[in-house]
Structures are given as C-alpha cells and as structure tokens.
Design an enzyme around this catalytic site. Sequence first.
Site, mmCIF file in Angstrom:
data_model
loop_
_atom_site.group_PDB
_atom_site.id
_atom_site.type_symbol
_atom_site.label_atom_id
_atom_site.label_comp_id
_atom_site.label_asym_id
_atom_site.label_seq_id
_atom_site.Cartn_x
_atom_site.Cartn_y
_atom_site.Cartn_z
ATOM 1 N N LYS A 155 0.822 -1.180 0.113
ATOM 2 C CA LYS A 155 0.043 -0.078 -0.086
ATOM 3 C C LYS A 155 0.967 1.194 -0.096
ATOM 4 C CE LYS A 155 -4.034 1.707 2.877
ATOM 5 N NZ LYS A 155 -4.874 1.369 3.844
ATOM 6 N N SER A 236 -9.456 1.174 3.226
ATOM 7 C CA SER A 236 -8.684 1.942 2.450
ATOM 8 C C SER A 236 -7.559 1.343 1.507
ATOM 9 C CB SER A 236 -8.108 3.314 3.085
ATOM 10 O OG SER A 236 -7.034 2.567 4.152
ATOM 11 N N SER A 260 -9.900 -1.151 7.212
ATOM 12 C CA SER A 260 -9.269 -0.942 5.753
ATOM 13 C C SER A 260 -8.377 -2.249 5.273
ATOM 14 C CB SER A 260 -8.287 0.252 6.029
ATOM 15 O OG SER A 260 -9.110 1.380 6.067
#
Length: 575
Positions: A155, A236, A260
């Site tokens: 990420k 996310s 997330s």
Amino acid sequence: MGEPESENAATQSDLTADDPGGRDVSRRQFLGLGAAAGAVTLTGLGSACTAAGPDDQGGPGTGAGGGAGFELPHPELEEVTLDRLQAGMASGEWTSEQITRVYLDRIAAGNLRGPELRAVIETNPDALAIAADLDRERAEGRVRGPLHGVPILLKDNIDTADGMTTTAGSLALEGSTPLQDAFIVERLREAGAIVLGKANLSEWANFRSNRSSSGWSGRGGQCRNPFALDRNPCGSSSGSGAGVSANFTAIAIGTETNGSIVCPSSANGVVGIKPTVGLWSRSGIIPISVTQDTAGPMCRTVRDATILLGACMGIDPRDSHTQRSEGHASTDYTPFLDPEGLRGARIGIVRDTFGSHEGVTAILEEAMEVMRAAGAELVDPVEIPDQRGVGGVAYQTMLYEFKAGLNEYFASLGPDAPVRTLEDVIAFNEANADRSMPYFQQETMLLAQEKGPLSEQAYQEGIAEKRRRAGPEGIDRVMNEHNLDALFGPTGGPAWVTDLIDGDNYSISSSSPAAISGYPNVTVPAGFVFGMPVGVSFWGREWSEGPLIRIAYAFEQATLHRRAPGFLPTADLSV
C-alpha cells in the site's frame, strides 16, 4: 488506514493518471506501461493452477477469470500460491525474474488498459534486477525462506527507500522519497521478497473526508473492483485487495485503522489478517492512529496470509508498541493451519452486526451450518457489551493522533519533505483544489487541525475510555463470560456501485470492536451475492492470531469459496 464509519518493468513507471478522475495517460506513462519486458510463458504453471482441492498447492477455489469481462495475459499465473511458486523455482520450472516479468505484464495489461483496474500507482524500477539477484542466490544454494523471490505489492502509505515514492495517494506528497524503509519492508527484503510496486488506496487512508469514495486518490484515480468494474473495492487498502485478487501480485500488504484491511479483502474476495496492534511495527507507515493503526497481510489463501504474517514480525525500537508483543508473537504461525481447527471451537455469533441484506444473511446462516458440521459449538447470539458511543470516542482520539502522527512523520522525511505539517497539506489541497479535491473535500483534516497536543486531558481521557470499553469491558468480557475462542460476524456486504458524487455506501460492518480495542481480526471469503464476494470475520482477544488462524483456515478448507475475478463491466444480476 481508514475506517468505514468515516474511513514497469525496466524503468520506473508512474502509473498515475494526470486528471482527477484518472483517465488520461501521458506519453511517458504510456511508454513505461509498455516496458514490461515482453510476454513470458511459465511452463508447467498452468496445470498447477487447475483442479485445486483442499490444502493442495494450487490453493482453494482456483479457476480462471474471464467470462464476459476482460482476460489478462498469463492465465497460467492465476491463483498460484506461495508453496507452488517455491516448488516451481526450486525445480527450475521458472525463475523469480520470469515470475516478476509476468506480474508486470499483467499490471501493464490491466491497470490503465483493459479493465483499467487502477490498483497500482507505480511499479519498482529495480524489481527485475532484484529478482535476478535472488535467482543467483538460489543457484548458489541460498534460499532465505518461503518469500524468497516472491513479488509483493505494498500500500502506498508504507515507506520504501528506493526508486519509488510513498505518498498515501496524495498529490501533496508527490515525489516524496523516505530516508529509510519501513521496518516491515526491511523484514520483507531480508526474507527475499521483491517489492513489486505501490498499491492505490483511499487517499490519506480514508481520513480526509466523510464523503469520500473508497479507492480514490489524487495520484491513482478511482480503483475498481475486479469482479464488477463499476463497483467499489472498499478501502482504504483498495489496491492491495483488488491487486492481489486480480493476480497482479502473489501477495500484498494493506493497513487498517478500522476496516481498511478486512473490508477490501471481503469486497475483493480475498483473505485479510488485521493483527493485534503492536504485532507488526508501524514505523515508516504514514499514520492515522497510534493506538489503532496496523499493517497486515492481504492474500488469496489463509496459508499465504499466515506465512506473510510471520515474516514481518520483530521488535522495533522505532515503534515502542512492538515491545508488548514479546512473549506473544511468533515468526511462524503455520502450525495453526489445521483443517480440523473448527472441531471443539466455541464461537460467539454477534448477530447485531448482520445487517438487513437477505443475501448476506443467507451466506452467514450457511457459514454457521458449515461450522456446526465441522464440530464447532456456536453460542448464538452473543452481544458485546458497552459499545454505545465508543465509536464516537475513538473518532475524537483519532483526530488528535492524526495531526500529531502526521507532523512527526513529515519530520522523518528530512529537509526535503514536500510538506512539513498537516496545516501544509490542507493549504496545498486548497491551492490545488481542482486536482486534489474534485469530488469531496477535507473536512476530516480540518477537524484534526483544530485539535491540540496529545497531552490534553480530553485526549488522555478518551484513550483510557475507549481502551477500557472496547477491550476489557467489551470483547474480553463477552468472551470470558461464554468461554469463547472467537467471535463471528459478516465482514461487509456486497460491494456498492462507486459513487464519486455522494461517496461510499457501507451497509454492513463488524470491524469496529476489534479495531478500536486493537485486537486481531481475520476475514475469509464466504460466498457471493449476484457474483460479488462476501467475507466473514473471526475476531477475538489480543494476541490470539494463532487460534483465529486455526478457525479461519478450517473454515476456508471446508468451503473453498475463493475464485478469480472475471473483470465484468457490471454485476451479473442473473446469478
């Protein structure tokens, strides 16, 4: 790291779009996408990925995507597991460099072209060279472990001190190169993993606006769900979930503050592990909440996620929370991979998380029948006590922590940091609103900027309250009362249609108790609603990763719901 309630090959290729919606590709970017070093066929790999049964090396529920959607090159690589990759490299069927080229080919064909998944912001210009070095090590008889030569996506809020940037998807941090790797990246490199690239995410890990669209960032545009491209990947950790599901990578890492990791894992039909806060270091990860943030594995199988979980362990002087893990952590959780792990397990059914979607309810009821048949004892229902209002308390503490944590992170970037404070980020967004805020604003950041230091009494009292109510008086109390091994609920509902005007439409979530307490949570694919994946979650006491993995693995092996996505333009309402 976000919360649902608020939350190339030879040269570096920035896979970002130039316009806010992420539709235009510059000539430089186009050429970079085409530099994936040509097509590669990995002999022997295709047959290994078919007819996979429980616990074999092909992985559960394998099968090619396609159907009426897009087909990406190299289907022979779809759904391959860590065990199969290692066996193939050990036998000489293929090399790490070949595997890395193939994943780069798939990214080039499907990220900004074809289905335009927008799961990857940029790829590592050194990935092929690193893979070649690791192949030489293997030829010399040195194999570092189960991640040796394996590509991984991170990420884009996880620091790498290399040819890539770390930006949390924000234009305000464009070009930012950290001075050192995040601790977990150091561990990955030591284990022989290849950082393939940076995954798209909800900008600032979904802590910018309460009307955001999950998976949208200024740098990456709108990430799509690979099962139905008009639907949302959740966030996310959107690109981590979508990328590993689409077989852009072997394994991926996301981060979570509240939901997330587990929500995008569920929405994209993969496995996610949100560890106990402190099990993995957070140093070198762009923060939201020092008391709730953690990174964790996002993979296609429980076994792969379990291997990755152990690889990133370690006490880090830069993150004092990791000292709490001493005596509770393991570098190898694979002994918990027991297909009979449901037998004798006492699991509490948290029905107030079920929501009102009849398709999800049917999946949950079927899952409970599977668990009963496998020998689990279900306590149905149970209720986590004293939860009213604790989410609001947690949100207020996160506003304090976001401001303090971001300012500290910016200081770690040194004198060349593009921004130095949260106030600078806010000012940048306002000055570049047409690019940075085309669809939603930054009201969450404005609220955080108003907060004072962490020494304020309101913050200190809030931290004490949320810890007490979520942990000892919440999860611990209900588990002790009923002598439970795990709690159970839906991870989320089927993915919603992406809406840049009104933002996200969360319908179901069970992530908050584990997130606010800092306790572990494991999500596993459990079925489909109109072809869209739905996952179930098992969560429990802090440091209970092992028992939760045992239960989750047994459930996975009994059900085998994972399947590769077909990149359909929209959900198939006939199934």
